[in-house]
Design a protein around this motif. Structure first.
Motif, PDB file in Angstrom:
ATOM      1  N   ASN A   4       0.863  -1.185   0.000  1.00  0.00           N
ATOM      2  CA  ASN A   4       0.000   0.000   0.000  1.00  0.00           C
ATOM      3  C   ASN A   4       0.897   1.232   0.000  1.00  0.00           C
ATOM      4  OD1 ASN A   4       0.809   0.422   2.781  1.00  0.00           O
ATOM      5  ND2 ASN A   4      -0.642  -1.214   3.288  1.00  0.00           N
ATOM      6  N   VAL A   5       0.294   2.403  -0.119  1.00  0.00           N
ATOM      7  CA  VAL A   5       1.059   3.648  -0.208  1.00  0.00           C
ATOM      8  C   VAL A   5       1.885   3.892   1.052  1.00  0.00           C
ATOM      9  CG1 VAL A   5       0.729   6.163  -0.125  1.00  0.00           C
ATOM     10  CG2 VAL A   5      -0.269   4.855  -1.987  1.00  0.00           C
ATOM     11  N   SER A   6       1.333   3.572   2.224  1.00  0.00           N
ATOM     12  CA  SER A   6       2.082   3.873   3.454  1.00  0.00           C
ATOM     13  C   SER A   6       3.370   3.056   3.533  1.00  0.00           C
ATOM     14  CB  SER A   6       1.209   3.686   4.696  1.00  0.00           C
ATOM     15  OG  SER A   6       0.792   2.349   4.809  1.00  0.00           O
ATOM     16  N   GLU A   7       3.348   1.828   3.013  1.00  0.00           N
ATOM     17  CA  GLU A   7       4.587   1.028   2.977  1.00  0.00           C
ATOM     18  C   GLU A   7       5.634   1.683   2.075  1.00  0.00           C
ATOM     19  OE1 GLU A   7       4.560  -3.111   2.092  1.00  0.00           O
ATOM     20  OE2 GLU A   7       3.551  -3.673   3.947  1.00  0.00           O
ATOM     21  N   ASP A  54       5.794   4.916   1.386  1.00  0.00           N
ATOM     22  CA  ASP A  54       6.249   6.132   2.087  1.00  0.00           C
ATOM     23  C   ASP A  54       7.349   5.802   3.094  1.00  0.00           C
ATOM     24  OD1 ASP A  54       4.614   7.862   0.710  1.00  0.00           O
ATOM     25  OD2 ASP A  54       2.986   7.800   2.178  1.00  0.00           O
ATOM     26  N   GLU A  55       7.176   4.680   3.782  1.00  0.00           N
ATOM     27  CA  GLU A  55       8.178   4.247   4.763  1.00  0.00           C
ATOM     28  C   GLU A  55       9.504   3.925   4.067  1.00  0.00           C
ATOM     29  OE1 GLU A  55       8.521   0.903   8.350  1.00  0.00           O
ATOM     30  OE2 GLU A  55       6.795   0.853   7.001  1.00  0.00           O
ATOM     31  N   ARG A  68       4.875   4.982  -6.180  1.00  0.00           N
ATOM     32  CA  ARG A  68       3.848   5.381  -5.206  1.00  0.00           C
ATOM     33  C   ARG A  68       2.555   5.802  -5.925  1.00  0.00           C
ATOM     34  NH1 ARG A  68       1.277   9.347  -2.461  1.00  0.00           N
ATOM     35  NH2 ARG A  68       1.264   9.230  -0.178  1.00  0.00           N
ATOM     36  N   ASP A 121      -4.518   1.117  -4.586  1.00  0.00           N
ATOM     37  CA  ASP A 121      -5.191   1.228  -3.272  1.00  0.00           C
ATOM     38  C   ASP A 121      -6.634   1.668  -3.477  1.00  0.00           C
ATOM     39  OD1 ASP A 121      -2.794   0.524  -2.123  1.00  0.00           O
ATOM     40  OD2 ASP A 121      -2.472   2.427  -1.091  1.00  0.00           O
TER      41      ASP A 121
END
Length: 318
Positions: free
Chosen positions: A102-105, A107-108, A307, A314
C-alpha cells in the motif's frame, strides 16, 4: 564507473530466467551472490554466474561486505520489509513490483531511502524499454494531437495452477498487483499525468484476490480503460488514441517472451509508420539504468513514481 557487485535474495523462477541472466550480462555488473536454503536451486544460476557465492539465508547475504546492490524477487508481501533490511545493511536495493502492499509502505521505504543516502527503486522494467520511451516522446510532443483515449490489456490464464502465489491473498496476490502495475503505470509514465478519478471498476474475486479486473479512469482530457486477467488467453496491447493519430504497442509488457517490440503509428490520412526493437532487453537496460542512478543519474521510475501507481491500486482495491 566501477563494477557493481549484485546479490539476489531467493532463487525465484523469475530471477533464474530473467533478472539473474540480465545482471550477469549487463555492463559494469557482476552477479556475485545468491541467498537460498536449497543448494540445488542455486545450480541453474551457476550456469551464467559460475563463481556465485551461495548463502544459506537472506541475512547472511545482506551481511556480505562484497555486495553493493541487492535484487529482491520474493513474494509480494516480503518486498518492502526486505527492502528496508537491505538499506539498513548499507546496500542499494532493486525490489520487484509491487514494491509495497500500500502507499504507506512505500512512504516508509522512501523515508528509509532518503535517510540512508542509498538508492532504492522498484524493478519496473518497461520504462527502460525504448518502445515506451518512444511512446512517451510521441504523446508529449503532440504527434498524436490531443489524447482522448488510452486502452491497455494484459492477460494470462493460471487457473490450473491452484498453488500459484498469485492466488494467495495473504501474500499479496491478484492480477492487479501482478500486472495492473503495468497497465496503470504505463499510462502514467507516457502522459506524465495522475488520474482525476476512478470512474468504474468491475472486479471478479476468487479466494480474496482479483482474477479479472476492468478499470476505467478519468485523466485530464482523456479516459483510460485497463483490463487485467488471470483467466483469459495470454494477450497484451496498449493503445494511445489521439485526435490526429493513434499509436499502439503490440507487445508492451514482455517483449522477447510474447513477441517482438513494435510501435505502430497510424495517422488520420491512413498512412502509418512502424518502429521495431527486435533485440532490446529491458531487464538488462534496467540493471544498467539502476547502476547509473546509484551514481546520481536521474532514474525513469523513482519510488515516487511507484507510489503513484500504488495510489491507483489502493483506490481500486479498497
Amino acid at each position: 564507473m566501477g563494477m557493481t557487485r549484485w546479490g539476489i535474495l531467493g532463487a525465484a523462477k523469475f530471477a533464474r530466467e530473467h533478472m539473474g541472466p540480465a545482471i550477469a550480462v549487463a555492463q559494469d555488473a557482476q552477479l556475485v551472490a545468491l541467498a537460498t536454503s536449497d543448494p540445488q536451486k542455486a545450480e541453474p544460476f551457476q550456469k551464467f554466474a559460475p563463481n556465485i557465492e551461495v548463502h544459506s539465508d537472506y541475512n547472511a547475504l545482506l551481511a556480505d561486505p562484497n555486495i553493493d546492490a541487492v535484487y529482491i524477487p520474493l513474494p509480494n508481501d516480503m518486498h518492502q520489509p526486505w527492502a528496508l533490511k537491505t538499506l539498513a545493511a548499507g546496500k542499494a536495493v532493486l525490489v520487484e513490483k509491487p514494491v509495497g502492499m500500500n502507499v504507506s509502505e512505500i512512504d516508509e521505504l522512501i523515508a528509509a531511502r532518503d535517510a540512508s543516502g542509498l538508492f532504492a527503486a522498484e524493478a519496473y522494467m518497461i520504462v527502460h524499454h525504448p518502445q515506451w520511451q518512444k511512446m512517451r516522446e510521441l504523446v508529449q510532443s503532440d504527434a498524436l494531437g490531443k489524447l482522448r483515449r488510452v486502452s491497455s490489456t494484459f492477460s494470462y490464464d493460471n487457473r490450473a495452477d491452484a498453488s500459484n502465489i498469485r492466488h494467495s491473498a495473504q501474500q499479496g496476490g491478484g492480477g492487479l498487483r501482478d500486472i495492473g502495475v503495468y497497465t496503470l503505470g504505463g499510462v502514467r509514465f507516457v502522459t506524465g499525468q495522475e488520474p482525476k478519478q476512478i470512474l468504474s471498476k468491475q472486479l471478479t474475486m476468487e479466494h480474496g484476490v482479483d482474477v479479472h479486473a476492468l478499470v476505467t479512469a478519468e485523466f485530464d482530457g482523456f479516459t483510460h480503460d485497463s483490463t487485467t486477467s488471470m483467466r483469459m488467453v495470454p494477450w497484451q496491447c496498449a493503445e494511445f488514441h489521439g485526435e490526429k493519430a493513434i499509436a499502439r504497442l503490440t507487445v508492451p509488457y514482455n517483449p522477447l517472451v510474447f513477441g517482438e517490440a513494435r510501435l505502430e503509428l497510424i495517422k488520420s490520412d491512413g498512412s502509418s509508420e512502424n518502429f521495431r526493437w527486435p533485440s532490446a532487453n529491458h531487464y538488462v537496460l534496467q540493471v544498467e539504468a539502476f547502476q547509473r542512478a546509484m551514481q546520481g543519474e536521474r532514474y525513469a521510475c523513482p519510488l515516487e513514481f511507484s507510489r503513484g501507481t500504488q495510489a491507483m491500486l489502493d483506490d481500486i482495491l479498497e
